[in-house]
Structures are given as C-alpha cells and as structure tokens.
Enzyme design. Structure first.
Site, short mmCIF file in Angstrom:
data_model
loop_
_atom_site.label_atom_id
_atom_site.label_comp_id
_atom_site.label_asym_id
_atom_site.label_seq_id
_atom_site.Cartn_x
_atom_site.Cartn_y
_atom_site.Cartn_z
CB VAL A 27 -0.57 -2.89 -1.79
CG1 VAL A 27 -1.40 -1.62 -1.87
CG2 VAL A 27 -1.34 -4.01 -1.09
CE1 TYR A 41 -7.63 -6.13 9.41
CE2 TYR A 41 -8.10 -5.97 11.75
CZ TYR A 41 -7.95 -5.38 10.51
OH TYR A 41 -8.14 -4.02 10.39
#
Length: 253
Positions: free
Chosen positions: A60, A161
C-alpha cells in the site's frame, strides 16, 4: 450507491477484516480487487470467489503497486468507485523499555504502512473516482478507512500503532472536505477487539480474557461485523466525514 454497482478496491483484502469486507461486497452484488502482500492467500481467495474478485499483490505504500491494482480493476471490472482500506500492521514496544528507547525504524514502519499507506491508496483511488459518472445524489465514489479504538484509548506499548491510527482517524474530516466537490464521501471505522488472525494466534485463555472486556456482548468481534458496517457506509449516501467505533462499548484500560 447501489451495492450491485460497487467496484471496490479492498486493501489487506486476503485475510482478516479486509477479506470479510471483500466477501460482504461480493455477497451484496459488487465486484472487488483485493490488494495484499500475501500472494498465496490472495490467489486462493480469487479461486474461491470466482470472477467477482481479482487479486493484486501489492504494497500500500507503493504508488506503482496501487496504480497497477487500479489498472487491473479497470481492465476487468471497470473503474473503481469504492475503496476500503484494511491493510495494517501492529507492534508492541514502549517509548522506553528494558532494551532502551523505542527503535525509530519500527516506529517509522508502522507509520509508513498504516498512515502513509492509507493516504497513498486514498489519493490514487480518488484521483480516478473523480472521473466516474455520478449517481442521483452526485456520488462518484466512496472511501472507508480503518482506524482503531487505539486511536483514542491507546495502551502501554502502543505509541506507534496508536499514533498511526489516530492519524487515519484525523484524516477523515479534512479528506471528506477535500473530496466533497468531486462527489466522493469519506468515512472511517474504528474497530475494537476482533477475532482476526493476529488475535487467533493467542492462546485460548488469552482470547477468553480479552472477550470479557467489552461491555456487551462479552466476546471478541467478528470480522463480518466490521464488513457489515463498511457495506452500510458504502451504500448510505448521507454518511460522510464520520468516525464510527464498533467495539461492544469497550474502553481500553
């Protein structure tokens, strides 16, 4: 947007939440190009789901890979009019731990995949969506991104994260504003604890303990429940600029 007219690119589409979204879109009558790094799993999924799904191996973060996936979709199904971003990675590392400071290389990797990768697919898909014919509401396309409740309730060991997912959530409104004039809607799902391959790898006792944390129901979420919400956001023309938690009411301690 009528679901039978949906031609979607789903990133992370070979497993977990992405696979569930791909299956749900196809079940509703749409077509999918699934983008994933796992070539074998993607090939198996394409065989199982038939002509309504094509697989494109890709990263991606790569403009070339995503461009090739969009080209493959256009050649097989037609121009993409929906994007569902589920690709992502997670690590566990404290800002300062037993081994010293958080490595910048791993922090950067999470930001690159989860945040930059999401933006990369959005910008390239939207560039093409703007040329689609509009429906009766003026829709030419729709984007559904995946954040996480960690964006709001990040736990110890999650600075990378949580930062990446907070960035995804934070893009929602400005991106919706950027793309409104082109007839492209942008929404974001923030899942809680779901039974994805990452959690399935935990011992059964650990899964049971995690499943007791939501307010109700007392269980881990099913990937199909995120997929149902993604399909709703694709089809509902008045949903735009929203971040929706789907987490059983959990607030991470």
């Amino acid at each position: 947007m009528k679901l039978e007219n949906v031609i979607a690119m789903v990133t992370g589409g070979a497993s977990g939440l992405g696979e569930a979204c791909a299956r749900a879109i196809i079940k509703a009558g749409g077509k999918v190009v699934a983008v994933d790094m796992n070539e074998q799993r993607g090939a198996d999924l394409a065989v199982e789901l038939g002509d309504n799904l094509i697989f494109a191996q890709g990263d991606v973060t790569s403009e070339q890979d995503i461009g090739a996936a969009l080209d493959a979709c256009e050649a097989t199904h037609g121009p993409v009019n929906a994007l569902v971003n589920c690709a992502g990675i997670a690590i566990a590392a404290k800002t300062v731990g037993r081994d010293g400071a958080h490595p910048m290389s791993s922090f950067s990797k999470v930001i690159d995949v989860n945040l930059k990768g999401t933006f990369n697919t959005c910008r390239l898909a939207a560039e093409r969506m703007q040329h689609n014919g509009a429906d009766e509401d003026g829709n030419t396309g729709v984007i559904v991104n995946t954040a996480s409740i960690a964006a709001f309730d990040g736990q110890k060991g999650q600075p990378a994260y949580a930062a990446s997912k907070a960035g995804v959530a934070g893009m929602t409104l400005p991106m919706a504003r950027d793309l409104a004039s082109y007839g492209i809607r942008v929404n974001c799902i923030a899942p809680g604890l779901f039974l994805t391959p990452m959690l399935q790898g935990l011992p059964e006792e650990a899964q049971e303990a995690l499943g007791k944390q939501p307010l109700f129901p007392k269980r881990l979420g099913k990937p199909s429940e995120v997929a149902d919400l993604a399909v709703f956001l694709i089809s509902h023309s008045y949903m735009n600029g929203e971040i929706i938690r789907v987490d059983g009411g959990i607030r991470l301690p």
